[in-house]
Design an enzyme around this catalytic site. Structure first.
Site, PDB file in Angstrom:
ATOM      1  N   GLY A 291       4.537  10.401   0.146  1.00 42.59           N
ATOM      2  CA  GLY A 291       3.762   9.406   1.126  1.00 42.59           C
ATOM      3  C   GLY A 291       2.692  10.097   1.943  1.00 42.59           C
ATOM      4  N   PRO A 292       2.158   9.288   2.389  1.00 40.86           N
ATOM      5  CA  PRO A 292       1.026   9.637   3.486  1.00 40.86           C
ATOM      6  C   PRO A 292       1.777  10.473   4.575  1.00 40.86           C
ATOM      7  CG  PRO A 292       1.034   7.440   3.473  1.00 40.86           C
ATOM      8  CD  PRO A 292       1.905   7.756   2.499  1.00 40.86           C
ATOM      9  N   PRO A 293       1.045  11.361   5.395  1.00 38.36           N
ATOM     10  CA  PRO A 293       1.627  11.846   6.610  1.00 38.36           C
ATOM     11  C   PRO A 293       1.856  10.950   7.740  1.00 38.36           C
ATOM     12  CG  PRO A 293      -0.616  12.896   5.975  1.00 38.36           C
ATOM     13  CD  PRO A 293      -0.406  11.818   5.182  1.00 38.36           C
TER      14      PRO A 293
ATOM     15  N   GLY B 262       7.707   9.420   7.659  1.00 36.15           N
ATOM     16  CA  GLY B 262       8.735   9.767   8.252  1.00 36.15           C
ATOM     17  C   GLY B 262       9.742  10.565   7.359  1.00 36.15           C
ATOM     18  N   LYS B 263       9.072  11.301   6.420  1.00 32.05           N
ATOM     19  CA  LYS B 263      10.026  11.961   5.441  1.00 32.05           C
ATOM     20  C   LYS B 263      10.943  12.890   6.028  1.00 32.05           C
ATOM     21  CE  LYS B 263       6.063  13.312   3.114  1.00 32.05           C
ATOM     22  NZ  LYS B 263       5.095  12.449   3.923  1.00 32.05           N
ATOM     23  N   THR B 264      10.499  13.803   6.969  1.00 32.25           N
ATOM     24  CA  THR B 264      11.223  14.613   7.671  1.00 32.25           C
ATOM     25  C   THR B 264      12.545  13.918   8.432  1.00 32.25           C
ATOM     26  OG1 THR B 264       9.342  16.339   7.795  1.00 32.25           O
ATOM     27  CG2 THR B 264      11.533  16.710   9.295  1.00 32.25           C
TER      28      THR B 264
ATOM     29  N   HIS C  60      -6.497 -25.340   7.598  1.00 36.21           N
ATOM     30  CA  HIS C  60      -7.106 -24.763   6.478  1.00 36.21           C
ATOM     31  C   HIS C  60      -5.932 -24.248   5.624  1.00 36.21           C
ATOM     32  CE1 HIS C  60     -10.516 -22.518   4.559  1.00 36.21           C
ATOM     33  NE2 HIS C  60      -9.614 -21.828   4.168  1.00 36.21           N
ATOM     34  N   GLU C  61      -5.262 -23.418   6.217  1.00 40.03           N
ATOM     35  CA  GLU C  61      -3.955 -23.122   5.396  1.00 40.03           C
ATOM     36  C   GLU C  61      -3.109 -23.972   4.486  1.00 40.03           C
ATOM     37  OE1 GLU C  61      -4.297 -19.848   4.583  1.00 40.03           O
ATOM     38  OE2 GLU C  61      -5.907 -19.446   6.043  1.00 40.03           O
TER      39      GLU C  61
ATOM     40  N   HIS D 227      -4.731 -25.302   1.398  1.00 39.02           N
ATOM     41  CA  HIS D 227      -4.173 -24.320   0.348  1.00 39.02           C
ATOM     42  C   HIS D 227      -2.803 -24.453  -0.032  1.00 39.02           C
ATOM     43  CE1 HIS D 227      -7.578 -21.724   0.686  1.00 39.02           C
ATOM     44  NE2 HIS D 227      -7.339 -21.409   1.899  1.00 39.02           N
TER      45      HIS D 227
END
Length: 351
Positions: free
Chosen positions: A58-60, A63-65, A268-269, A272
């Site tokens: 995953g990107p830096p 929270g891997k550590t 608007h929503e 939809h």
């Protein structure tokens, strides 16, 4: 004795997996490992039944550590920290190999234990022909032997962390080594709020939550931790206890949208959603209307989420219905206001 590269004994009370949010599949794996290690220590299952190797990418800042620390505390086992960059600091090949083996030996001595190998992708892969590739080739060969060679790593769970998993030698991810690969992305809105609460101890009110979710979209857990530190510093300077007001003050500047503009977005929503429902486009699972806009930034201010219908034939009718749903927002504005605007950026999302 703890060292810069060695054993970190878990604290009796500390960060656990229950304190973490936004890790998805990795969280499930961690809880399963905790259960397996508890059974292994109790003599209920053999080590061969424990899934003892995982690669986290995953990107830096995601929270891997932090996950590794919480995992060790949850499993109630020591955590040994290893880093490829630290191993290679020795320079000479023999010293780098000794440093690599030392990390594994530290984990074996304190088994059952978790060995966390950071920046494992920087070790590269084999196949090159210059002297640098030969050097790394010997390091990789040593790592492969330690991960799953002739001598089993009884009692040692290896957690490898990296930013670029495709740079890893394929043999490292072979069965019996780091054969489970789990990607960790940036936390969603709910996870970001939980991370904020963990680091700050405060809970935002409804208005602050909306601003926080909008302004922190795309931020990592490390970014939010830094944001909390800045907010606490501001609170100390004002001789106040940190609050939601201090958190909001550190976010990107934003402006509240006028009530009439918010109403137009809602109409608007709703257009939809109504057209989608009538055409059987899918069940509406959520609708979001923003009350704020980040200054000098053009982003979606509203959206409708539909449950994905699954595999189906993409016929002419399917595409005509999809176009009708997209035009439903404009049709609703015309019906209610007699005209439609071009300022309400919106999005239709399939979930």
């Amino acid at each position: 004795m703890p060292t810069a590269e060695g054993l970190v004994k878990p604290k009796p009370v500390g960060l656990t997996l229950s304190d973490l949010h936004g890790y998805g599949e990795l969280m499930e794996w961690g809880h399963e490992l905790a259960n397996d290690l508890a059974n292994y220590k109790a003599g209920l299952v053999p080590w061969s039944d424990v899934h003892a190797g995982v690669l986290i990418s995953g990107p830096p800042g995601v929270g891997k550590t932090i996950f590794a620390r919480a995992l060790a505390n949850t499993c109630d086992v020591p955590l040994v920290y290893g880093s490829v960059s630290k191993w290679l600091e020795a320079g000479h090949l023999d010293d780098a190999i000794k440093a690599t083996r030392a990390s594994f030996n530290e984990a074996k001595i304190n088994a059952p234990a978790i060995l966390f190998i950071d920046e494992i992708d920087t070790i590269g892969s084999r196949g090159g022909r210059d002297r640098h590739d030969v050097y790394f080739g010997f390091i990789i060969a040593t790592l492969l032997e330690l991960l799953g060679g002739f001598e089993p790593r009884q009692g040692v769970v290896v957690v490898g962390a990296c930013n670029f998993p495709n740079q890893l030698d394929s043999a490292i991810r072979r069965a019996g080594r780091l054969d489970r690969h789990i990607e960790v992305g940036f936390p969603d809105a709910k996870a970001r709020q939980s991370i904020l609460t963990f680091h700050s101890g405060i809970t935002l009110d409804v208005g602050e939550v909306e601003q926080f979710d909008l302004a922190t979209d795309g931020l990592s857990g490390a970014d939010i931790e830094l944001l909390v530190k800045d907010a606490k510093r501001s609170a100390r300077r004002q001789s106040e206890k940190v609050s939601g007001r201090h958190i909001i003050s550190k976010l990107r500047p934003m402006s509240a949208l006028p009530d009439e503009y918010i109403r137009a977005l809602a109409v608007h929503e709703a257009g939809h959603a109504i057209v989608g429902f009538e055409l059987g486009h899918g069940n509406v699972t959520g609708m979001k209307i923003s009350s704020y806009r980040i200054n000098a930034e053009n982003r979606v201010l509203g959206y409708v989420e539909y449950e994905h219908a699954g595999a189906q034939r993409k016929t002419r009718t399917h595409y005509e219905n999809a176009i009708a749903v997209c035009l439903g927002g404009i049709a609703a504005e015309i019906e209610v206001f007699g005209s439609f605007g071009d300022g309400g950026r919106d999005q239709v999302v399939l979930t």
